[in-house]
Design an enzyme around this catalytic site. Structure first.
Site, PDB file in Angstrom:
ATOM      1  CD  GLU A   1      -2.978  -1.183   2.238  1.00 25.27           C
ATOM      2  OE1 GLU A   1      -2.799  -0.456   3.224  1.00 25.27           O
ATOM      3  OE2 GLU A   1      -3.974  -1.911   2.110  1.00 25.27           O
TER       4      GLU A   1
ATOM      5  CD  GLU B   1      -4.085  -6.066   2.424  1.00 25.42           C
ATOM      6  OE1 GLU B   1      -4.883  -5.387   3.116  1.00 25.42           O
ATOM      7  OE2 GLU B   1      -2.865  -5.878   2.422  1.00 25.42           O
TER       8      GLU B   1
END
Lengths: 679, 679, 679
Positions: free
Chosen positions: A156, A315
């Site tokens: 991320e 995710e």
């Protein structure tokens, strides 16, 4: 189109998620139980090592990879493959203590202290070097293991740094962009205003909180630089891996429309797109259906970056999320619907954060497949296992990709420019939400849509919607003009073509760069509404639509057809929706922010002109098509609690193996994946 | 009273605004078109060079004024005069980079970076010197040009600095104010409380965010010092100009009731008052009428600073503003109504920010006479041109000033003290709003009002309203007493006379300094209401009024007449409105925050006693009178959408040249300017 | 139980408050008047010198105590005793200027400037030394005066410091707590998550704003350390006093459930508990009754720290407070009700901040016995004087203490952990409010309650309520189990037993540490509600209760009795309230946040099982019992505006000396203190 797989030897769809055995190294019983439970849950993939740097290298120069090798071995022996992360998502404390420059300086000009994660100075040579070293060691240890299938770079990526290193790189970036000519920059940023002319590049600082906060040009280039610098960092990690000789595909996980980075610049360096999806289900500000549509939107943003290859849902939360403001339980039907929606939109994976809940830490209550309770009979575990079975039934879908006959234009720098511009109203610009609204209208009609930048070729689409295209890039007007001339259908809205790529307003009328002649309209003024203000538009068919937030006052050419006009205020009777034929195509201009029903009516008009043959869908049903090698898979998702009936569906439902022969029934919140019977 | 002009040779009213040709030096076609458009718009004045420092002096010591000379020449030849600004509104980047001390230190103790504008350290010798130098060069270039009529110092001076230079000057200021006696300061600030006694002046720091935030004395003197220091800076600019030999009048532009500076201290150094007016029209929290009345209030604040001379409306927005939270379009009737209201209140100018919209920068969407579209047929351009014609018809009004028979007392340091005091409720003190409410009530009755400080002479007024006069200065009580004794009518309210000029509470009963005997009341307690709380007052005539926010519990002398009493709560039956005769006059004390209707009724009572003969006005009509040399001009403005009828108006409407003979009719949102027929 | 007094020679109850004559040293007339007024107000105690350091020592090393000696003398001669404060509540400016380290570093890493109060670095050796010196001088001057009865250490200790001295002490604290083993700390804080393992203690920094904000372990130990460090500081002041030879009792004043410090750690060092009570009466978010009950709760928290000794109400506001957001007047009945409630709950004093309003400073409008008006006939003065008479009538209550048959468990570190945990919803955890709600339900049934930590012995209680006992300490489960086994009645709720003392989640099911077997339930999931969400529970008797905020989904053992179940959503029909017999006792588990009525019903069930014989009370009546030496005093307070009737009250009302023989009537807002007639 041929099937395209995420990595060589991919077997069907992937099911799994982040696995953090380094938290349990003192509990071999738990590590053993994990394997049993994974198999029971039909898990075939895990992501490993995302935050393991401090375990790999607890003090500088001392390495520990034995445990990792053992885990990858065991999983491999049990048919579970590994997505291997470089550990640069978080820095060990010793690194921060010894090398100050790796820590960011925030917008207040303060060097951050050690903590949290994802907060490295991307310009730091020391940081890049340290990441290179640990990645080399990691590669040496497990990089060529047959169980490792894909590289997962860092985690991320995001944020920004205002340190002197970054400031210097920013100046270099500007110097290059503006041909080492400070006057070119001054002109592009309109710096004569407020005496803002710089005399040299060395005078330019990042937009610090207690510094320059009034320069749109600075803000925009700072964002572009941040993307450029992050991409440069990403490339440095990729170069390390390739330099080691690895040919495995490489990804990094994105986060929705994360505003800090233009993912389309980063995408160019990656082999596979992946992203993390955490919708707020059952919230108090939108319907469940809207949440689902917005999630479809984000899936489509990801899919549209690499259209010829499936993406990865990297995710998602089994059960709930722990860091939302309200962390509500997902209702029983959500897990399946959400997961199969991702597949419908082009994902070849359903992956979770994380496999097992940790006992402590910031995300100890984040949903996981295995709860603190530890049993295989929890609601979450059962839902995950059932989904695993579904995915196995859909194995043949792997490698196919969505088809699209329509496009929606969305750009990161347009979003930045709209959000930063001083004008309209601070709270109601809603660029992204407006794009989502139009996407939803299009998709709910059964249109298969790509979400693309304005720099992309349009000729393959029968219909293009360009909401709030505030900024026009150099070739955009030409491209749109050509598209329409050749028979394209374009829908544009208020706040289109106000500025060029530097945010300088076009002179001579909006939309600028020649589009006013193509559209047949000039927007002379725009009225901004207080939240309590309303106007109304009457459409060509007599229907009425409420207006909120924005209403443009148009001048129209004579050959323009008025599709709607304002009902009130001093601009009563003026045009609010127009249509203009140009060459073989048409442009529809929607000058006000109207209710969905009106927008839908306008879209239907355009679809009817486009020659597209859409499925007949009841409300609340999502419809997506994936195809490959001549096969087509229709995904039908019921977003409501009542049964739905859909006509003209022929083929076989892969989830039940039942034949569909015309009309099919969709259970409440049910899903069908129909392999189309070839005519 | 004789006519008083803004500058020598003024011809009629001025119409124009900020002109920034330095943004268009590479577009001579546009500069040429500007002159044509100005003439078409009846513009006769521009303000030049407000933010031109970086163009005048792009690098230190290199000057460019040729373009400016050329512009002023061309304008002059076309009958357009120039208001010339000193360029100290914003600093060039090279200055900030080379001389750190010119940048402010903010309240967090952090030195600001280069950026924005209006953020100089006013104590910096370097900054003052640099401004002096550039002003000298500017004067040399164009200072004696016949087209230049007036000096405009800097721009919207404001803000505050916490740097060591300012801290040292603050200590010097305090040392002087308190006679170099730290005990005098300790006593004035009641520093024995919380062990706050200083042992020497060197210990005193400005009220930094992470420093002393609990000392009302420090806060108040810091604000007084900031005004003092800003005025000192203003004087330094004026001295430069006068030192060069210029005798042109000098102004600087104010901003409403800008809380950071007591404009009445700065006013003393100026020849002409000017201000920038940016109301939020058509907002969601008040009626259009209220917005207009509040704007009249601010016009009157400005006019009342120099009563014998018209003021200048220096900036206003043609069209919309771009930096409000919601930037709504002004409706078609607003431009005329707003502009002529300023004239009605004493302005001899209607000026805009700005002439032409820039292509970029923070205010690229701020309304301007010439739009990005560039044509002379936009709604805004047409409205501006029509207003220009109106102003020409009103030429003879120039040099006249408003007459006033009543006064409203408002003080900056009372506002500071009330807002800073710990007590009552944080959100509902509303000192300024309360003054506006009383102004509106007075003005809507046809009273011509001055808004004055408590230090001013009162004898010329028949009626004085002093809302929330929390702080009493040394001579105030004496002045009020004398005023009433000689027959004046005074209305005072709750929260009067609690503290002296140091904010020390009066002992022995509020209102202090002897006023309790004059008023006949002592306020023993004050009840503060939560927003949901209400009480009610019954007035002498049986009418009822709701009470919100505050209600004082009074002790009254025997000779006091009760005009209203509370209807509820434990103080039911206690007096809420009282009246006390004192000498030949009367004091009315309003102990609670009541609805407007009740306040109006009380005002009417006072007016009836004052012997004033007011016009009979329907609701929603503004009435102002300007006079000079024996002529009287009555301004009538209709703030509502329906036609109004007003009686007893005799004379000639200058806008239409129609005779008025008794009853006149005012169009919806219409304006009349009646030159009164002399008896 | 024998009577226990605050100090040797205490005569009856104390009445008085903070007295700051140092603000009036130049007004001997006022100091003289003070004595007259104190006697008129039945004041027998004052607190002196709380913020007098700058008067004692105006410049370093120069001392002035003569005035204090004189004041104490005069008061003593007039029968008024002194509570003597150490002056460390605020630092003189000279100290801050000379010794930087005494000023705190805030969470932004910025050293604070001089100002305010209560903001010392508690680790600073310099500060401790300077406090020691001034305390020695103070002791020397007046420490042995017969009028001085009690030491008051500093004032409202609180806050935290992030300076290097504190950071180093924090590392030492951690090193000791975790046996100098960094791996033990890493494991306790689950640092493998996000690569947070430290390699040595030197790497650990306090949770700075721009540093580590994601570690629950760090946060918790930082709070524990802050309490430890503050207690260490407190001990240093106590040691100074004891070192001087003083044997007077010592207190410091607490502030409700002040979240920054675990008062129960500090309490151990004190002889007497005292606290400052400033409720927001008549507010807009709760009823007057609720405000009163919550105040009783806080009184009980204080009383329960030293159960065998009365506490002191050290500060309260006569009249209003000036620093609330809305500073509303206290209605006439409040002063008496509030003051006697404190006595009812165990206070032997009613003391005020402050005696006389200062003329300036931050609290110039804070209520005081003597107003700026200065007379003895104000409403406030009369109320205070009347209360003084009441207290004299209650003299014999002094030294008695409340009796309790039930307990409510509340812990500071549980509160910290719940508030800090990432999960549930940020705004609705409401640990403290939930405890208050249960306290109110218990107390309003006539139960006399202690509020205790989970580490305390339970055997003396017939009923224990443990709301949201999120964290279990090492012996808690064992203690609860034993308590129930031996016949105790326990009520526990949702969010119980999730984590151990390090905040590591229990594996194998919540409530952990073996409690799931005792309770008969496992909480598998918890649903968090948006504020607009609702569910409903049907109880055993058919009654319905709304559910808000939280609802757990339980697995229950076979031998569990279901007392309520959910009515809606996917967990409809699942148990919401359960009961489990264990040994001779019972555990009732309330899995959802329900309306009060339902909670009350469940409590009644437990009471009926406990064998307790409760008084029959009408709604809105508070009932407390104090006892000593065989005497029992029943306090009855009417919290409503209507008369109440209470049965079975026998004895003598000390306030009126009337006999009570069965049924008594309580005036609106009235109070009775009945000395029980012995059998």
């Amino acid at each position: 189109m041929n099937r395209s797989f995420l990595f060589e030897g991919q077997q069907g769809l992937l099911h799994g998620g982040d696995y953090n055995p380094d938290q349990w190294l003192d509990r071999p019983d738990i590590l053993q139980e994990d394997v049993r439970l994974m198999k029971k849950a039909h898990v075939n993939t895990v992501s490993l090592g995302i935050f393991s740097w401090a375990v790999y290298e607890p003090v500088e120069g001392e390495y520990h990879f034995e445990w990792l090798q053992e885990i990858i071995d065991t999983l491999y022996q049990n048919g579970i493959c590994t997505v291997l992360a470089t550990p640069s998502g978080a820095r060990p404390a010793w690194l921060d203590r010894k090398y100050e420059e790796v820590r960011r300086v925030n917008k207040y000009g303060v060097r951050e202290h050690h903590g949290i994660r994802h907060n490295h100075c991307m310009s730091s040579r020391v940081f890049r070097q340290k990441v290179k070293e640990i990645t080399e060691k990691l590669y040496e240890a497990v990089g060529t293991h047959p169980g490792v299938k894909l590289w997962h770079i860092s985690n991320e990526l995001g944020g920004e740094c205002y340190c002197p290193l970054c400031a210097a790189r920013f100046q270099e970036y500007l110097r290059k962009k503006f041909h080492n000519d400070i006057q070119e920059l001054n002109k592009a940023w309109w710096n004569a205003f407020w005496s803002h002319n710089y005399s040299c590049f060395e005078e330019i600082e990042p937009p610090l909180e207690y510094g320059e906060s009034s320069s749109m040009g600075l803000d925009l280039e700072w964002r572009r630089f941040t993307t450029w610098n992050m991409t440069d960092y990403l490339k440095s990690e990729i170069e390390t891996i390739r330099g080691l000789g690895s040919t495995l595909p490489i990804t990094t996980n994105f986060m929705e429309l994360y505003e800090g980075l233009d993912y389309r610049e980063m995408e160019k360096e990656l082999d596979v797109i992946s992203w993390d999806s955490y919708p707020r289900f059952h919230n108090d500000h939108e319907s469940f259906e809207t949440t689902m549509w917005n999630t479809a939107f984000h899936n489509t943003v990801m899919q549209s970056m690499k259209k010829d290859r499936p993406f990865m849902l990297m995710e998602s939360a089994p059960g709930l999320v722990n860091w939302h403001v309200y962390n509500k339980l997902k209702r029983p039907y959500v897990h399946r619907l959400f997961s199969l929606q991702a597949v419908a939109c082009g994902s070849d994976t359903v992956q979770y954060f994380q496999w097992r809940k940790g006992r402590g830490g910031y995300e100890q209550y984040h949903g996981a497949v295995v709860d603190h309770l530890g049993t295989d009979d929890t609601r979450t575990f059962r839902e995950v296992a059932a989904l695993g079975e579904d995915l196995e039934k859909l194995a043949e879908v792997a490698g196919s990709v969505p088809e699209a006959e329509a496009a929606l234009i969305l750009d990161w720098d347009t979003m930045w420019a709209v959000n930063d511009m001083m004008g309209l109203a601070r709270e109601t610009k809603k660029y992204a939400q407006t794009c989502m609204e139009w996407y939803r209208l299009m998709a709910s009609m059964g249109l298969n849509v790509n979400i693309i930048p304005q720099t992309e070729e349009l000729s393959e689409y029968k219909l293009v919607v360009a909401p709030m295209m505030y900024m026009l890039k150099p070739e955009t007007a030409v491209r749109l003009k050509e598209y329409i001339q050749k028979g394209g259908q374009l829908l544009a809205t208020y706040v289109t073509g106000y500025v060029d790529q530097n945010q300088l307003c076009y002179l001579g009328g909006f939309p600028g760069d020649g589009l006013k002649d193509v559209f047949g309209v000039i927007s002379e003024e725009i009225d901004t509404f207080y939240p309590t203000d309303r106007n109304q538009v009457t459409l060509w068919d007599g229907s009425k639509a409420q207006v909120r937030d924005y209403a443009e006052l148009l001048r129209v050419q004579e050959d323009v057809r008025i599709l709607g006009q304002y009902d009130a205020d001093f601009y009563q009777g003026m045009p609010a929706v127009t249509e203009h034929s140009y060459g073989a195509g048409t442009v529809c201009y929607v000058a006000a922010r109207m209710e969905s029903q009106a927008n839908r009516r306008i879209l239907e008009l355009l679809v009817s002109r486009s020659g597209l043959d859409l499925p007949k869908l009841p409300e609340g049903v999502e419809y997506h098509v994936r195809e490959a090698g001549g096969e087509r898979y229709i995904f039908l998702l019921n977003l409501e609690e009542k049964e739905k009936q859909i006509d003209e569906i022929n083929g076989t439902d892969l989830l039940t193996q039942k034949l569909c022969d015309g009309t099919v029934k969709l259970e409440p919140y049910g899903v069908m994946v129909v392999k189309v019977k070839q005519g």
